[in-house]
Design a protein around this motif. Sequence first.
Motif: not given
Length: 384
Positions: A22, A53, A309
């Motif tokens: 983000r 990450d 997703y």
Amino acid sequence: MLYRKMGKTGEKVSILGMGCMRLPTLGSYDRIDGVNASKLLDHALDRGINYLDTAYPYHGLSNSEGGASEVFLGEYFSENDRRDEIYLSTKLPTWLLKEEKDMDKYLDEQLKRLKTDQIDFYLLHSLKEKNWFHLDILGILEFLDSVRSDGRVKYVGFSSHDETGFFKEVVDSYKWDMCMIQYNYLDENIQAGKEGLRYAVDQGLGVAVMEPLKGGVLAQHIPPAVKNIWDNSPVQRKPAEWALRYLWNMPEISTVLSGMTTLDQLVENLQSAEDGIPHSLTSEEREVMEEVKTVYQDKIVAECSRCGYCMPCPSGINIPHCLSYLNQAKMLEDDSEVKSQYYFMLKDTERAGNCLECGLCQELCSQKLPIMELLKNVKKVFGN
Ligand SMILES: NC(=O)c1ccc[n+]([C@@H]2O[C@H](COP(=O)([O-])OP(=O)(O)OC[C@H]3O[C@@H](n4cnc5c(N)ncnc54)[C@H](OP(=O)(O)O)[C@@H]3O)[C@@H](O)[C@H]2O)c1
């Protein structure tokens, strides 16, 4: 910055990690605002964050191609000398693996995109019970052995949004170094949950937490009943700080990844991390949090974590946003502001009224939400 051991690896990771899903953008999700994203990373590293990450599809418009996040990180570290200051974590897009050679293909592509010759923590991304057998046939565990021994990867792990039983089966199936699970004070009994967390820790795995603020829901648009509890609590903290402190209170958690989009958010979360000591919340503070949990659990209708997703929707609906507006409307006593935002922020095509009930989103949803029913509810609340 405080640091904790990443399980049996013994590596000391910052208790606040930077989720690079983000990052600030220039209007469209696939266009990272390089100047502001670099400022965020500079500040994060200056303040001792050492765990970043990312994943192959982050900041892309579909899960089937590489997004801009890895590329941005590769460019960022090629322009400075700071790669050695951090643990870089990325993930193999398991859903794209058709044949054995795809595993090497994606890893090599990711190394190029990240402009590095070794990934510190390489995770199998989003393991699901339904594709685990297929991955086993491809020889995914042998692949992990090989990438460790040839040095392309230092440590291996997996992320999963699937149920506790499957999560434990995966933990038992390999000599993992770590895992990544969704965990926040509202999500202790879904997916891996508290049971899975403890199970993984007992086997020596480090645990990185994703979605600690439930994608922002626990930090923004706070319902009045919750705000009232926070305001009357013996200790004054911002909602995001309460949520993060709840996680750091648990010694089982190695690092909490937050997807911070602005410098203000990063500064605030860094400040909160200064007190992120295990068992540091008093029983009185924990009681306050229990009260808040109850209020939320009664109001949220769509437990969406905004993982994305479900996207892209073939009809063009912006499903995570629609569900977020639905939750906000249900949680707030006066929803007129939410209604005007729904119409102001979403294009015609992005609104729930366009749903053709193809059901694709429900198959992909990491939270197994009944999205088609929820979109009907959105249409009912907002009129389109
Ligand atoms: N492996 C997987 O399947 C998977 C899935 C999901 C996430 N992840 C990883 O886990 C990371 C963390 O998850 P997440 O991004 O969902 O984290 P999160 O911290 O739950 O949510 C991030 C959002 O919270 C808001 N926020 C953060 N700090 C705030 C503050 N101090 N005050 C107010 N709002 C604040 C921002 O919302 P706004 O942008 O709206 O301002 C931000 O975008 C991801 O970035 C990604 O690296 C992995």
